[in-house]
Design a protein around this motif. Structure first.
Motif, short mmCIF file in Angstrom:
data_model
loop_
_atom_site.label_atom_id
_atom_site.label_comp_id
_atom_site.label_asym_id
_atom_site.label_seq_id
_atom_site.Cartn_x
_atom_site.Cartn_y
_atom_site.Cartn_z
N ILE A 95 0.81 -1.20 0.00
CA ILE A 95 0.00 0.00 0.00
C ILE A 95 0.85 1.26 0.00
O ILE A 95 0.51 2.25 -0.63
CB ILE A 95 -0.94 0.00 1.22
N ARG A 143 -9.18 -1.90 -4.94
CA ARG A 143 -8.98 -0.45 -4.94
C ARG A 143 -9.73 0.23 -6.09
O ARG A 143 -9.73 1.45 -6.18
CB ARG A 143 -7.49 -0.12 -5.00
N TYR A 158 -8.55 4.65 -9.26
CA TYR A 158 -7.75 3.94 -8.25
C TYR A 158 -7.83 4.73 -6.95
O TYR A 158 -7.62 5.94 -6.92
CB TYR A 158 -6.30 3.84 -8.72
N GLN A 210 -6.72 5.21 -2.84
CA GLN A 210 -5.72 4.91 -1.82
C GLN A 210 -5.70 6.01 -0.77
O GLN A 210 -5.60 7.19 -1.11
CB GLN A 210 -4.33 4.77 -2.45
N ASP A 211 -5.85 5.63 0.49
CA ASP A 211 -5.74 6.56 1.61
C ASP A 211 -6.67 7.77 1.47
O ASP A 211 -6.27 8.92 1.71
CB ASP A 211 -4.29 7.04 1.76
#
Length: 300
Positions: free
Chosen positions: A47, A245, A265, A267-268
């Motif tokens: 990640i 994701r 996509y 992420q976080d």
């Protein structure tokens, strides 16, 4: 939308944007592994490992209610709902939005300046054929208390579906529309797949496939979902990567060309346009933005 990743989570990842690309390739079908199928499992990326960057998308992208073309031109879109799929239609656009409820979502027709011309309920993004024709569905949601026909549209032509519920478009090659639907048979519901040219009654193909293939423009490569994995296949073999994701937003994957997919996509708490090649290699093709529910939509 060209065919549009996640209307209804995995289904709309297809979609909406456009929509998965379709063409004169075979209709969507069940993936039947054979001894000749070579499958490589992509290694999961940590990640915290940064992804490499690649060129910007070659198609127009919707972000923050603005459609931006590769040459910098923009069209402001209505801000009432998030865009999960978009397709050219006449001088304007067909938009699938994020008003999702039990298998239905909102769809709007816009003029060239992004003004709403009409709005209705649908089941997924519009699909664009290689010749530019557009197919979509209009339904009346049971929860509305209203009644009306369930229609498949191709341009100005329509076909009413009788006895079939919640049709979801899976493919459109310019002549034939392939769709899945729910059907009541001897008191039991089953998922079925039909195809139609809108002239003759829909023809039953069989039960709905476990894995639907979304073909590239040249008809040689395809992608599909298996559980939480994304499978990308060519005549030489297949690669499978984790798709978790990508399914955290409603907008789906989009064939940018015969060798690359575009998708959202996550992420976080951030999102960016990702490019995926036929080997499953991921790169980032846009600046990062704050994550929202609908993700990026790609103009088909």
């Amino acid at each position: 939308m060209r065919s549009m990743v996640v209307a209804t989570c995995l289904a709309a990842l297809v979609g909406c944007s456009g929509s998965p690309a379709t063409d004169a390739a075979p209709s969507p079908e069940v993936l039947a592994p054979t001894a000749s199928t070579s499958l490589t499992k992509a290694v999961d990326r940590p990640i915290d490992e940064p992804l490499a960057t690649s060129r910007p998308p070659r198609t127009a992208v919707v972000a923050d209610h603005t459609l931006t073309y590769p040459d910098g031109r923009t069209v402001k879109l209505p801000r009432g709902w998030g865009v999960t799929g978009i397709a050219r239609y006449g001088d304007g656009f067909l938009l699938a939005d994020n008003r999702y409820f039990e298998g239905t979502l909102g769809m709007q027709r816009l003029d060239a300046e992004g003004k709403v011309v009409d709005t209705w309920t649908s089941t997924g993004p519009a699909l664009v054929a290689p010749d530019g024709q557009v197919a979509w569905v209009s339904v009346v949601a049971p929860e509305s208390g209203e009644t009306g026909p369930t229609l498949i549209h191709v341009g100005e032509r329509t076909q009413e579906l009788s006895g079939l519920f919640s049709p979801y478009l899976q493919g459109f090659d310019g002549e034939t529309v392939t769709f899945t639907a729910r059907e009541l048979v001897r008191g039991r519901w089953r998922s079925v797949t039909y195809e139609t040219d809108l002239a003759d009654p829909p023809r039953l193909i069989g039960t709905a496939p476990r894995l639907t293939r979304y073909y590239s423009p040249n008809g040689q490569n395809w992608y599909g979902y298996r559980r939480h994995s994304l499978r990308i296949a060519t005549p030489d073999g297949a690669t499978e990567i984790r798709a978790d994701r990508f399914v955290r937003t409603m907008a789906g994957l989009f064939w940018e060309d015969d060798r690359h997919l575009l998708g959202t996509y996550v992420q976080d708490g951030r999102m960016a346009v990702a490019r995926i090649d036929l080997k499953g290699t991921l790169t980032i093709a846009s600046p990062w933005r704050r994550q929202n529910r609908h993700g990026f939509a790609f103009l088909g």
